[in-house]
Scaffold this active site. Sequence first.
Site, PDB file in Angstrom:
ATOM      1  N   ARG A  49      28.564  46.381  26.669  1.00  0.00           N
ATOM      2  CA  ARG A  49      29.886  46.946  26.983  1.00  0.00           C
ATOM      3  C   ARG A  49      30.865  46.458  25.930  1.00  0.00           C
ATOM      4  O   ARG A  49      31.019  45.246  25.728  1.00  0.00           O
ATOM      5  CB  ARG A  49      30.306  46.466  28.369  1.00  0.00           C
ATOM      6  CG  ARG A  49      31.648  46.970  28.869  1.00  0.00           C
ATOM      7  CD  ARG A  49      31.826  46.505  30.312  1.00  0.00           C
ATOM      8  NE  ARG A  49      33.038  47.003  30.937  1.00  0.00           N
ATOM      9  CZ  ARG A  49      34.197  46.352  30.968  1.00  0.00           C
ATOM     10  NH1 ARG A  49      34.310  45.181  30.375  1.00  0.00           N
ATOM     11  NH2 ARG A  49      35.238  46.882  31.585  1.00  0.00           N
ATOM     12  N   SER A 118      29.733  54.298  37.790  1.00  0.00           N
ATOM     13  CA  SER A 118      30.600  53.422  38.587  1.00  0.00           C
ATOM     14  C   SER A 118      31.270  54.218  39.696  1.00  0.00           C
ATOM     15  O   SER A 118      31.843  55.273  39.428  1.00  0.00           O
ATOM     16  CB  SER A 118      31.698  52.819  37.708  1.00  0.00           C
ATOM     17  OG  SER A 118      31.127  51.974  36.734  1.00  0.00           O
ATOM     18  N   LYS A 147      38.214  42.627  34.443  1.00  0.00           N
ATOM     19  CA  LYS A 147      38.665  44.017  34.341  1.00  0.00           C
ATOM     20  C   LYS A 147      40.044  44.125  34.984  1.00  0.00           C
ATOM     21  O   LYS A 147      40.161  44.270  36.202  1.00  0.00           O
ATOM     22  CB  LYS A 147      37.662  44.951  35.022  1.00  0.00           C
ATOM     23  CG  LYS A 147      37.960  46.422  34.828  1.00  0.00           C
ATOM     24  CD  LYS A 147      36.818  47.289  35.327  1.00  0.00           C
ATOM     25  CE  LYS A 147      37.121  48.761  35.071  1.00  0.00           C
ATOM     26  NZ  LYS A 147      35.963  49.606  35.386  1.00  0.00           N
TER      27      LYS A 147
HETATM   28  N1  TZP Z   1      33.704  46.872  36.703  1.00  0.00           N
HETATM   29  C1  TZP Z   1      34.153  46.548  37.902  1.00  0.00           C
HETATM   30  S1  TZP Z   1      34.533  44.908  38.001  1.00  0.00           S
HETATM   31  C2  TZP Z   1      34.067  44.646  36.388  1.00  0.00           C
HETATM   32  C3  TZP Z   1      33.641  45.833  35.836  1.00  0.00           C
HETATM   33  C4  TZP Z   1      33.176  46.029  34.475  1.00  0.00           C
HETATM   34  C5  TZP Z   1      34.146  43.317  35.729  1.00  0.00           C
HETATM   35  C6  TZP Z   1      33.037  42.405  36.141  1.00  0.00           C
HETATM   36  O1  TZP Z   1      33.151  41.185  35.444  1.00  0.00           O
HETATM   37  P1  TZP Z   1      32.965  39.772  36.168  1.00  0.00           P
HETATM   38  O2  TZP Z   1      33.363  38.779  35.103  1.00  0.00           O
HETATM   39  O3  TZP Z   1      31.513  39.645  36.519  1.00  0.00           O
HETATM   40  O4  TZP Z   1      33.879  39.745  37.344  1.00  0.00           O
END
Ligand code: TZP
Length: 221
Positions: A49, A118, A147
Amino acid sequence: VPMPPRVPNAADLRLYAITDPALNERAARSLIDAVRLAIDGGATLVQVRDKNSPARAFAAAAAEALEHARARGVPLVINDRLDVALAIGADGVHLGQDDLPAAAARRLLGPDRILGVSVKTPEQAARAAADGADYVGCGGFAPTNTKAGNLTVGPEGVAAVVRARVLPVVAIGGIGEGNASAALATGADGVAVISAIFGAPDVVRATKRLRAVVDAALTAR
Ligand code: TZP
Ligand code: MG
């Protein structure tokens, strides 16, 4: 003549590691090093990503990571960029609700590569299934700084998508060793993790510990 039902690409979604350029930069490691560490620790699937790199650099780094992941027998999928996924022959692509429609992505990918989408609701999951997705990612399970602005649907939101029973579900968002069991208690098939893996001082160790928690939770049910 109608097509026979498609057998979903059965990826092992248990511990889904998602790379993050900022965390890699902070640790002064390359993408392939990050992928190597996560696989050494027991990640069952890797998503590359990178929302900001130019396609050329992204594709070059991802191709190198793909070669390693393939040698280790771990599928590697690309976030957002179907063009990059196709260009390097990745195992699949993961798309959000604002990316290319999943149905279009499925046509371009062909039947055999992994397509993830998603979602936040059962309706979006049903749409993803109809469009030919193999699994859905659902979150945020818990609040996360990774995010910004992402809505937390919580355990109840993830459980609602699981109950729709349309596709395998990976819980995402704020998941680490302390709450991975709770994330799987929603009925999800796996957990997707960025910071608890790639923000850890020892990525292999953190991944191994998470994998142990995940395996224990899935064996117990
Ligand atoms: N999509 C929803 S939450 C997220 C993404 C890409 C972030 C997840 O990152 P982390 O650090 O595991 O909370
Ligand atoms: Mg996206």
